[in-house]
Scaffold this motif. Structure first.
Motif, short mmCIF file in Angstrom:
data_model
loop_
_atom_site.label_atom_id
_atom_site.label_comp_id
_atom_site.label_asym_id
_atom_site.label_seq_id
_atom_site.Cartn_x
_atom_site.Cartn_y
_atom_site.Cartn_z
N THR A 378 16.45 13.56 -7.69
CA THR A 378 14.85 13.44 -7.31
C THR A 378 14.34 12.35 -7.84
OG1 THR A 378 15.02 16.03 -7.41
CG2 THR A 378 12.87 14.92 -7.57
N PHE A 379 14.52 12.18 -9.35
CA PHE A 379 13.88 11.02 -10.15
C PHE A 379 14.30 9.65 -9.44
CE2 PHE A 379 13.16 14.25 -13.08
CZ PHE A 379 11.55 14.11 -13.26
N VAL A 380 15.62 9.38 -9.39
CA VAL A 380 16.24 8.21 -8.60
C VAL A 380 15.63 8.19 -7.14
CG1 VAL A 380 18.27 7.26 -7.72
CG2 VAL A 380 18.32 8.22 -9.89
N GLY A 381 15.69 9.04 -6.42
CA GLY A 381 14.95 8.88 -5.26
C GLY A 381 13.74 8.38 -5.02
N GLY A 382 12.82 8.97 -6.18
CA GLY A 382 11.38 8.75 -6.05
C GLY A 382 11.20 7.23 -6.47
N THR A 383 11.91 6.63 -7.81
CA THR A 383 11.84 5.43 -8.02
C THR A 383 12.09 4.41 -6.94
OG1 THR A 383 12.59 6.39 -10.39
CG2 THR A 383 12.87 3.74 -9.79
N VAL A 384 13.38 4.84 -6.13
CA VAL A 384 13.73 4.02 -4.93
C VAL A 384 12.56 4.00 -4.15
CG1 VAL A 384 15.29 3.57 -3.12
CG2 VAL A 384 16.19 3.93 -5.38
N GLY A 385 11.68 4.76 -3.67
CA GLY A 385 10.62 5.00 -2.80
C GLY A 385 9.49 4.09 -3.37
N VAL A 386 9.19 4.03 -4.72
CA VAL A 386 8.21 3.19 -5.19
C VAL A 386 8.75 1.82 -4.91
CG1 VAL A 386 7.11 2.63 -7.38
CG2 VAL A 386 7.46 4.98 -6.92
N LEU A 387 9.98 1.48 -5.30
CA LEU A 387 10.44 0.12 -5.14
C LEU A 387 10.39 -0.34 -3.43
CD1 LEU A 387 13.56 0.01 -7.56
CD2 LEU A 387 11.23 -0.93 -7.80
N ILE A 388 10.53 0.43 -2.65
CA ILE A 388 10.67 0.20 -1.23
C ILE A 388 9.06 -0.16 -0.99
CG2 ILE A 388 10.71 0.90 1.05
CD1 ILE A 388 13.53 2.46 -0.10
N HIS A 389 8.31 0.72 -1.49
CA HIS A 389 6.90 0.68 -1.14
C HIS A 389 6.43 -0.92 -1.55
CE1 HIS A 389 2.99 1.69 -0.10
NE2 HIS A 389 2.31 1.45 -1.34
N ALA A 390 6.77 -0.84 -2.90
CA ALA A 390 6.31 -2.41 -3.44
C ALA A 390 6.96 -3.56 -2.47
CB ALA A 390 6.63 -2.36 -4.71
N CYS A 391 8.30 -3.35 -2.26
CA CYS A 391 8.63 -4.25 -1.40
C CYS A 391 7.89 -4.55 -0.05
CB CYS A 391 10.14 -4.30 -0.92
SG CYS A 391 11.44 -4.33 -2.88
N VAL A 392 7.47 -3.61 0.70
CA VAL A 392 6.90 -3.78 1.97
C VAL A 392 5.61 -4.35 1.56
CG1 VAL A 392 5.67 -2.22 3.83
CG2 VAL A 392 8.24 -1.47 2.60
N LEU A 393 4.79 -3.89 0.74
CA LEU A 393 3.63 -4.46 0.40
C LEU A 393 3.71 -6.11 0.16
CD1 LEU A 393 1.75 -1.99 -2.02
CD2 LEU A 393 1.53 -2.45 0.48
N LEU A 394 4.82 -6.41 -0.67
CA LEU A 394 4.87 -7.94 -0.81
C LEU A 394 5.33 -8.65 0.45
CD1 LEU A 394 6.94 -7.94 -4.17
CD2 LEU A 394 4.56 -8.43 -3.93
N ALA A 395 5.97 -7.99 1.11
CA ALA A 395 6.57 -8.43 2.51
C ALA A 395 5.35 -8.60 3.49
CB ALA A 395 7.52 -7.69 3.18
N MET A 396 4.45 -7.69 3.52
CA MET A 396 3.25 -7.91 4.35
C MET A 396 2.14 -8.86 4.10
SD MET A 396 2.55 -3.85 4.92
CE MET A 396 0.89 -4.00 6.08
N ARG A 397 2.29 -9.35 2.75
CA ARG A 397 1.48 -10.29 2.30
C ARG A 397 2.15 -11.71 2.67
NH1 ARG A 397 -0.28 -8.26 -3.86
NH2 ARG A 397 -1.44 -6.35 -3.18
#
Length: 397
Positions: A378-397
């Motif tokens: 659960t925690f590993v999945g959540g952490t990976v989800g945050v990292l993916i969200h951060a990567c998406v934001l960086l890519a959109m900029r």
């Protein structure tokens, strides 16, 4: 705990979805909740699929342990055979332990040997009750009597005579024989006189008595000389006679035939006189009476024998080394011969278990660790989800 954490992630996800429009920063906890929910559900499915069908739905490749019990049993048996039941592993494990010394010291303690003796002695009445005359007769007819028939009695007697004459062991027997003969002569002078008078009818009784007395006195004096003189001529003649008899017992066909006839008569007597029943009755009565007494000879004999063996082996490192080497050889031989049978036993036992019960037992034993896998997922999945969200934001900029 793992299920509650999953429920908490679902609630967090719902809250984030409902309020993200008013609070854009909720996108970060939403990403965590989404990935954590997915990870928790995936790990829940993986854990449950090991033991049963998730939610009772017979999805393919679920209830793995229950469905594959036979294959798991065979794999377990093969694993134990190939990795544990090998001569190298067994001998390496046992070679560092002085089993002979440990066992010897244990037996040297009288209370330990007495415990074994009590167990053995306690089993004797039951053993004797289960044996009847037919069993004893069968034992003798199959084992004892065939060996008796092959014995060379005359040769055995010659070997006994040879053993007696080594180191002049027979000389004390000669001394005892001479003493017994002297006693007999002294006690039967009257009988000798009577027999001499019967044989010599034309002589006076006084002359007969005189002759007999002088004869007895001469014989007794000769016996005293032989007893007193270790190098007496009669002793040498006796030695020669014994050696001649020993040689004849070895080589003479007459003595061989006499020995066979004597042995044949003994076997006939043994087989035809109810000796088996008498012997068994005497043995049973003696053992039962002895075991009922406070000072049991059988128990004391067994205890003393075990204690003596223990002390003897404990004080002899060379014997310990030989016993340990023998034990390792036996262990290696047993493993080589029976390792497959032992692994087959493990396989058969596991196959015979109830599949559902085995699944429940395994889940009870390792389920706690598997629940931590769900929590971590659960925690590993959540952490990976945050990292993916951060990567998406960086890519959109």
């Amino acid at each position: 705990m793992a299920t509650s954490l999953l429920a908490a992630m679902i609630v967090l996800l719902i809250i984030c979805v409902a309020w993200q429009a008013q609070h854009p920063w909720l996108a970060w906890p939403r990403a965590f909740a989404e990935a954590a929910t997915v990870g928790a559900i995936a790990d829940w499915y993986a854990v449950v699929a090991l033991f049963r069908h998730p939610c009772g739905i017979p999805i393919p490749h679920t209830a793995i342990i229950r469905k594959n019990q036979q294959r798991i049993a065979e794999s377990l048996g093969s694993f134990v055979e190939e990795n544990f039941l090998t001569p190298e592993v067994i001998i390496a494990r046992l070679s560092g332990f002085n089993a002979a010394h440990a066992l010897a010291e244990w037996l040297a303690a009288r209370e330990n040997s007495a415990m074994i003796a009590d167990v053995v002695a306690g089993s004797l009445p039951r053993l004797l009750d289960n044996i009847d005359e037919t069993d004893v007769e069968h034992l003798f007819d199959r084992l004892v009597i065939p060996r008796l028939r092959t014995l060379n009695v005359s040769r055995m007697a010659a070997q006994i005579l040879t053993l007696l004459t080594e180191g002049n062991r027979h000389q004390p027997l000669l001394d005892r024989g001479l003493s017994a003969a002297e006693t007999w002569l002294s006690n039967n002078v009257g009988l000798i006189k009577a027999k001499f008078s019967e044989a010599s009818k034309f002589t006076l009784s006084t002359l007969d008595a005189y002759i007999v007395n002088k004869f007895v006195e001469g014989i007794v004096a000769l016996m005293h000389e032989v007893v007193a003189d270790p190098e007496h001529e009669l002793r040498r003649r006796f030695d020669v006679a014994v050696q001649d008899l020993s040689s004849e017992l070895r080589t003479s066909a007459v003595y061989r035939r006499f020995g066979r006839l004597l042995l044949r008569d003994c076997i006939r007597h043994l087989q035809g006189s109810g000796y088996y029943r008498v012997m068994l009755d005497h043995l049973r009565a003696y053992v039962l009476a002895d075991l009922d007494s406070e000072d049991s000879v059988v128990r004391d004999m067994l205890t003393g024998t075990l204690v003596s063996v223990g002390k003897g082996v404990a004080s002899e490192p060379s014997i310990q080394h030989k016993l340990n080497a023998w034990w390792l050889d036996v262990a290696g031989l047993l493993v080589r011969r029976h390792r497959h049978q032992l692994s087959a036993l493990i396989t058969d036992v596991v196959k015979g278990w109830d599949a559902k019960q085995v699944s429940h037992k395994l889940e009870a034993e390792i389920g706690r660790d598997l629940q931590y896998i769900r929590i971590n997922g659960t925690f590993v999945g959540g952490t990976v989800g945050v990292l993916i969200h951060a990567c998406v934001l960086l890519a959109m900029r």
